[in-house]
Design an enzyme around this catalytic site. Sequence first.
Site, PDB file in Angstrom:
ATOM      1  N   TYR A  26      42.919  84.422 -24.475  1.00 23.38           N
ATOM      2  CA  TYR A  26      41.734  85.275 -24.572  1.00 23.38           C
ATOM      3  C   TYR A  26      42.013  86.766 -24.382  1.00 23.38           C
ATOM      4  O   TYR A  26      41.461  87.595 -25.108  1.00 23.38           O
ATOM      5  CB  TYR A  26      40.661  84.799 -23.592  1.00 23.38           C
ATOM      6  CG  TYR A  26      39.793  83.707 -24.164  1.00 23.38           C
ATOM      7  CD1 TYR A  26      38.635  84.011 -24.867  1.00 23.38           C
ATOM      8  CD2 TYR A  26      40.133  82.361 -24.010  1.00 23.38           C
ATOM      9  CE1 TYR A  26      37.823  83.010 -25.391  1.00 23.38           C
ATOM     10  CE2 TYR A  26      39.338  81.356 -24.535  1.00 23.38           C
ATOM     11  CZ  TYR A  26      38.184  81.689 -25.227  1.00 23.38           C
ATOM     12  OH  TYR A  26      37.401  80.692 -25.760  1.00 23.38           O
TER      13      TYR A  26
ATOM     14  N   GLU B 283      35.069  75.455 -22.032  1.00 21.11           N
ATOM     15  CA  GLU B 283      36.176  74.735 -22.672  1.00 21.11           C
ATOM     16  C   GLU B 283      36.979  73.918 -21.673  1.00 21.11           C
ATOM     17  O   GLU B 283      37.443  72.819 -22.001  1.00 21.11           O
ATOM     18  CB  GLU B 283      37.065  75.736 -23.420  1.00 21.11           C
ATOM     19  CG  GLU B 283      36.387  76.258 -24.688  1.00 21.11           C
ATOM     20  CD  GLU B 283      36.940  77.581 -25.183  1.00 21.11           C
ATOM     21  OE1 GLU B 283      38.053  77.974 -24.760  1.00 21.11           O
ATOM     22  OE2 GLU B 283      36.248  78.243 -25.990  1.00 21.11           O
TER      23      GLU B 283
ATOM     24  N   ARG C  80      42.997  71.327 -39.388  1.00 18.74           N
ATOM     25  CA  ARG C  80      41.764  71.166 -40.162  1.00 18.74           C
ATOM     26  C   ARG C  80      40.822  70.221 -39.412  1.00 18.74           C
ATOM     27  O   ARG C  80      41.253  69.374 -38.635  1.00 18.74           O
ATOM     28  CB  ARG C  80      42.032  70.575 -41.552  1.00 18.74           C
ATOM     29  CG  ARG C  80      42.874  71.413 -42.464  1.00 18.74           C
ATOM     30  CD  ARG C  80      42.180  72.665 -42.941  1.00 18.74           C
ATOM     31  NE  ARG C  80      42.985  73.350 -43.945  1.00 18.74           N
ATOM     32  CZ  ARG C  80      43.993  74.177 -43.667  1.00 18.74           C
ATOM     33  NH1 ARG C  80      44.327  74.403 -42.416  1.00 18.74           N
ATOM     34  NH2 ARG C  80      44.665  74.753 -44.649  1.00 18.74           N
TER      35      ARG C  80
ATOM     36  N   GLY D   3      27.525  66.660 -51.919  1.00 22.23           N
ATOM     37  CA  GLY D   3      28.968  66.719 -52.066  1.00 22.23           C
ATOM     38  C   GLY D   3      29.670  66.056 -50.901  1.00 22.23           C
ATOM     39  O   GLY D   3      29.187  65.074 -50.325  1.00 22.23           O
TER      40      GLY D   3
ATOM     41  N   GLY E  18      29.800  67.055 -48.091  1.00 24.67           N
ATOM     42  CA  GLY E  18      28.996  67.255 -46.887  1.00 24.67           C
ATOM     43  C   GLY E  18      28.255  66.014 -46.437  1.00 24.67           C
ATOM     44  O   GLY E  18      27.656  66.012 -45.350  1.00 24.67           O
TER      45      GLY E  18
END
Length: 333
Positions: free
Chosen positions: A130, A172, A241, A310, A312
């Site tokens: 960070y 997090e 990804r 699609g 999605g």
Amino acid sequence: MTRLGRLIGKATWHSICHLGLLKKHNTNKCSYPSYSTSVLRIEIVQSTAPVLKQHSEQIGKKFYELLFAKAPDLYNLFNQTNQKRGLQQEALGYAVYAAGEHITNLDAIMPVITRVTQKHRAIGVKPEQYPLVGETLLEAVKEVLESAATDDIIGAWGKAYEYIADAFIQIEQDLYKEAKEQAGGWEGFRSFTVTRKVAESDDVTSFYLEPSDKQALAGFEPGQYLTIKAEVPGEKYKHIRHYSLSDAPGKSYYRISVKRERSNEGKPAGIISNDLHDRIQEGDSLLFSTPAGDFTLDHTDDHLVLIGGGIGVTPLMSMINTVADQSPDREVT
């Protein structure tokens, strides 16, 4: 619990309140602590937020240019195809503007914060990264705005960044803990074996994934995604990804359904999607982090309306299959 509380999850909501970032009152609503106004120079941040929005694309481009020059290993954390398409630069600019505009009421952008922290946990962002990001962001603002970025403005945004970054780090840390300690959970990336590879159409292939160590599999919420970390032959850096889970939870496997992203109108082809389609076969191993994501199925009995198109529709398939398994009488459109 409010709709916002349900969205981000009880544990995350309470962690934000307990940070002192937001002050809890007599309901689940949290408000901004009054002492922070003088510390953060809020009037400067809010008055200059529209200026940053106006120059968000240039700031985003300059930021990533400077960041990768300083720390090229961070290429391993970013979607390089989206970098080439300019999508991440645009998203960064919007996030900076939104945080500044709503700094006295982060409740207003909590869905955005939740989405970002979920992705950060999924890809493995660490607290020590960070400060470099903050330093580089301020450098990008100075380079783009030039003399308009006075010392007071840079100082105010520096404090604001530290303030918001601390909130992200705490959220997090809770997400990392939850991912590791849940039943079937794990830390970092875990090896999965492709047990089935099914061509659904000319451009979409489903991959059935089972843990290579044969141990338990963590559950997930319909609508969530898996995050893959892949090494592609000929590529200098690893690629990360996110792919939506496309089947219901509770199986002995995870399933992702991946569309081959072809080059189109000057846009580069998808590196990972093409590698998965062309090179990865049944029996091969892939690395994934635990399921993540804030777009999840509403488990009430209300009439469920799903809208997608699609590729999605993949998270919607997970939702539909879950409803079919668990609430077959629920009305779905």
